[in-house]
Design a protein around this motif. Structure first.
Motif, short mmCIF file in Angstrom:
data_model
loop_
_atom_site.label_atom_id
_atom_site.label_comp_id
_atom_site.label_asym_id
_atom_site.label_seq_id
_atom_site.Cartn_x
_atom_site.Cartn_y
_atom_site.Cartn_z
N THR A 54 34.38 3.54 102.91
CA THR A 54 35.26 4.61 102.46
C THR A 54 35.23 4.69 100.94
OG1 THR A 54 36.72 4.22 104.35
CG2 THR A 54 37.64 5.44 102.49
N ALA A 55 35.20 5.92 100.42
CA ALA A 55 35.29 6.09 98.98
C ALA A 55 36.66 5.61 98.52
CB ALA A 55 35.09 7.55 98.62
N MET A 56 36.67 4.65 97.61
CA MET A 56 37.91 4.01 97.20
C MET A 56 38.48 4.69 95.96
SD MET A 56 38.20 1.51 99.45
CE MET A 56 38.68 -0.16 99.08
N VAL A 58 44.33 4.65 112.63
CA VAL A 58 45.03 4.00 111.52
C VAL A 58 44.59 2.54 111.43
CG1 VAL A 58 47.29 3.49 110.51
CG2 VAL A 58 46.98 5.55 111.91
N VAL A 59 44.47 1.87 112.56
CA VAL A 59 43.96 0.49 112.57
C VAL A 59 42.59 0.44 111.91
CG1 VAL A 59 43.15 -1.39 114.04
CG2 VAL A 59 45.28 -0.21 114.60
N ARG A 60 41.72 1.34 112.31
CA ARG A 60 40.37 1.35 111.76
C ARG A 60 40.40 1.55 110.24
NH1 ARG A 60 38.65 4.82 114.87
NH2 ARG A 60 37.78 3.40 116.43
N ALA A 109 40.67 -3.20 104.15
CA ALA A 109 40.82 -4.63 103.85
C ALA A 109 39.47 -5.31 103.72
CB ALA A 109 41.66 -5.30 104.93
N SER A 110 38.55 -4.96 104.60
CA SER A 110 37.22 -5.56 104.55
C SER A 110 36.51 -5.20 103.26
CB SER A 110 36.41 -5.11 105.77
OG SER A 110 35.09 -5.64 105.72
N GLN A 111 36.60 -3.94 102.86
CA GLN A 111 35.95 -3.52 101.62
C GLN A 111 36.54 -4.20 100.40
OE1 GLN A 111 35.63 1.03 103.00
NE2 GLN A 111 34.69 0.69 101.02
N LEU A 112 37.81 -4.57 100.48
CA LEU A 112 38.45 -5.27 99.38
C LEU A 112 38.20 -6.78 99.41
CD1 LEU A 112 41.92 -3.45 99.34
CD2 LEU A 112 40.07 -3.19 97.68
N GLY A 113 37.53 -7.26 100.46
CA GLY A 113 37.23 -8.69 100.56
C GLY A 113 38.26 -9.51 101.30
N TYR A 114 39.08 -8.87 102.12
CA TYR A 114 40.16 -9.57 102.82
C TYR A 114 39.92 -9.70 104.33
CZ TYR A 114 42.68 -8.71 98.45
OH TYR A 114 43.06 -8.67 97.12
N SER A 115 38.68 -9.74 104.74
CA SER A 115 38.39 -9.79 106.17
C SER A 115 38.73 -11.14 106.79
CB SER A 115 36.91 -9.46 106.43
OG SER A 115 36.07 -10.33 105.72
N GLN A 153 47.67 -5.44 98.43
CA GLN A 153 46.59 -4.68 97.80
C GLN A 153 45.93 -3.75 98.81
OE1 GLN A 153 45.94 -5.18 94.27
NE2 GLN A 153 45.22 -3.12 94.75
N THR A 154 45.82 -4.19 100.04
CA THR A 154 45.26 -3.33 101.08
C THR A 154 46.14 -2.10 101.29
OG1 THR A 154 44.18 -5.18 102.22
CG2 THR A 154 44.63 -3.21 103.53
N LEU A 155 47.46 -2.30 101.37
CA LEU A 155 48.34 -1.16 101.57
C LEU A 155 48.29 -0.20 100.40
CD1 LEU A 155 51.62 -2.47 103.25
CD2 LEU A 155 49.54 -1.60 104.30
#
Length: 340
Positions: free
Chosen positions: A39-41, A247-249, A255-261, A326-328
């Motif tokens: 996703t474009a952040m 919404v889950v997706r 979160a994954s893109q931010l490194g929180y997987s 940070q994810t939210l």
């Protein structure tokens, strides 16, 4: 909250006390992995984990936030003041809740609205009360639960988001409603025929039937529950994937893109009857639950000190608060980009 499982049509009694209780549902036992989409952040502000930790600590310092106690009243007033300090329009939804055992609770849902004029709205929520009895404790079962992780952690994350939104120079083009549900945790820790809730989620059930704005709806909602423990794991909660899979997706991919997987696990978790259920079923808009449950461990559903007198600040890790907060924030800013 109530955990539900289905496995070979058997009832698995594993939650809300040592005897626990579970109600059957149609969630899948196998892992449902989602193909990650990039996703474009948007440029989102930084979530300050130490500040969020301070908000959790402040709540716990009042003592257990059990309805009908002085600590509960003082903590509620603090939440109202803090939201107002950060420029939110605050509504206090006061009501009398009746518990499963016939007690009357003076309760209040606290709703803070950011950019209330915006038509596109996202709802963020957590319960702010504490459990009145530590039924999972080995010895002190009649004492109240401090509720550092189970309650205060989610509220702390949302107060920090309120602070960041207030102070940010670039603001998302949407409205945000932060809802603190009351009287979530006064339920019956046993298998019960009391509907689907067993006395839990009194505040969210009241709100869904009596919304603070008539016919209020949101683009989607996100509930936080037990989001502060060290090495917490957030698999995809069952009712969330059933009722709000997109919404889950979005949240888990972000979160994954931010490194929180390592926190947001790409795996199907159990279905938990929590405050998001009445929002989905009664208010009729999609809401997910970010909730700490164990991965591949049915012996105990939640974190070690859940519903005990040891649910104190020792459980709270700023790194976990950071991952969630940070994810939210990133989700809000992605959704709040122009023409999104």
């Amino acid at each position: 909250m109530i955990a539900r499982y289905s496995s070979s049509i058997r009832l698995l009694v594993c939650t809300l006390s040592l005897v626990g209780f579970a109600l059957s549902c149609n969630t899948k036992d196998t892992s449902e992995q989602t193909t990650e989409q990039t996703t474009a952040m948007a440029a989102a502000p930084t979530f300050d984990a130490d500040s969020a930790y301070g908000f959790v600590e402040k709540q716990v310092a009042f003592g257990p936030r059990v309805p009908n106690t002085k600590a509960h009243e003082q903590a509620g007033d603090y939440l109202v003041r803090t939201l107002e300090q950060y420029g939110f329009s605050v509504t206090e939804q006061k009501f009398v809740a009746t518990t499963y055992d016939g007690k009357k609770l003076n309760a209040r849902n606290i709703i803070g609205s950011y950019q209330p004029q915006a038509s596109k709205r996202i709802m963020l929520a957590s319960h702010w009360d504490s459990r009145p009895f530590a039924d999972q404790d080995s010895t002190r079962k009649t004492q109240a639960v401090p509720g550092a992780n189970d309650g205060a952690s989610g509220v702390g994350v949302l107060l920090e988001i309120a602070r960041v939104l207030h102070e940010a120079k670039n603001k998302p083009e949407l409205g945000v409603d932060i809802v603190f549900f009351d009287a979530e945790d006064w339920g019956k820790s046993a298998v019960t025929s009391d509907g689907n809730y067993a006395g839990f989620c009194l505040g969210s059930r009241y709100w869904a039937e009596n919304r603070h704005v008539p016919n209020y709806t949101a683009y989607f909602g996100i509930l936080l529950d037990m989001v502060g423990a060290k090495n917490a794991t957030f698999p995809k909660e069952g009712f969330s994937t059933k009722n709000a899979s997109e919404v889950v997706r979005t949240v888990w991919n972000t979160a994954s893109q931010l490194g929180y997987s390592t926190y947001f696990i790409d795996q199907q978790g159990p279905a938990i009857t929590d405050d998001h259920v009445p929002v989905n079923e009664t208010a009729k808009f999609p809401m997910i639950d970010i909730i700490h449950t164990r991965v591949n461990d049915l012996s105990r559903t939640f974190f070690d000190d859940w519903h005990t007198t040891e649910d104190n600040m020792d459980n709270i890790d700023p790194k976990t608060l950071k991952a969630v907060g940070q994810t939210l924030l990133q989700v809000l800013y992605n959704e709040g980009q122009p023409n999104v």
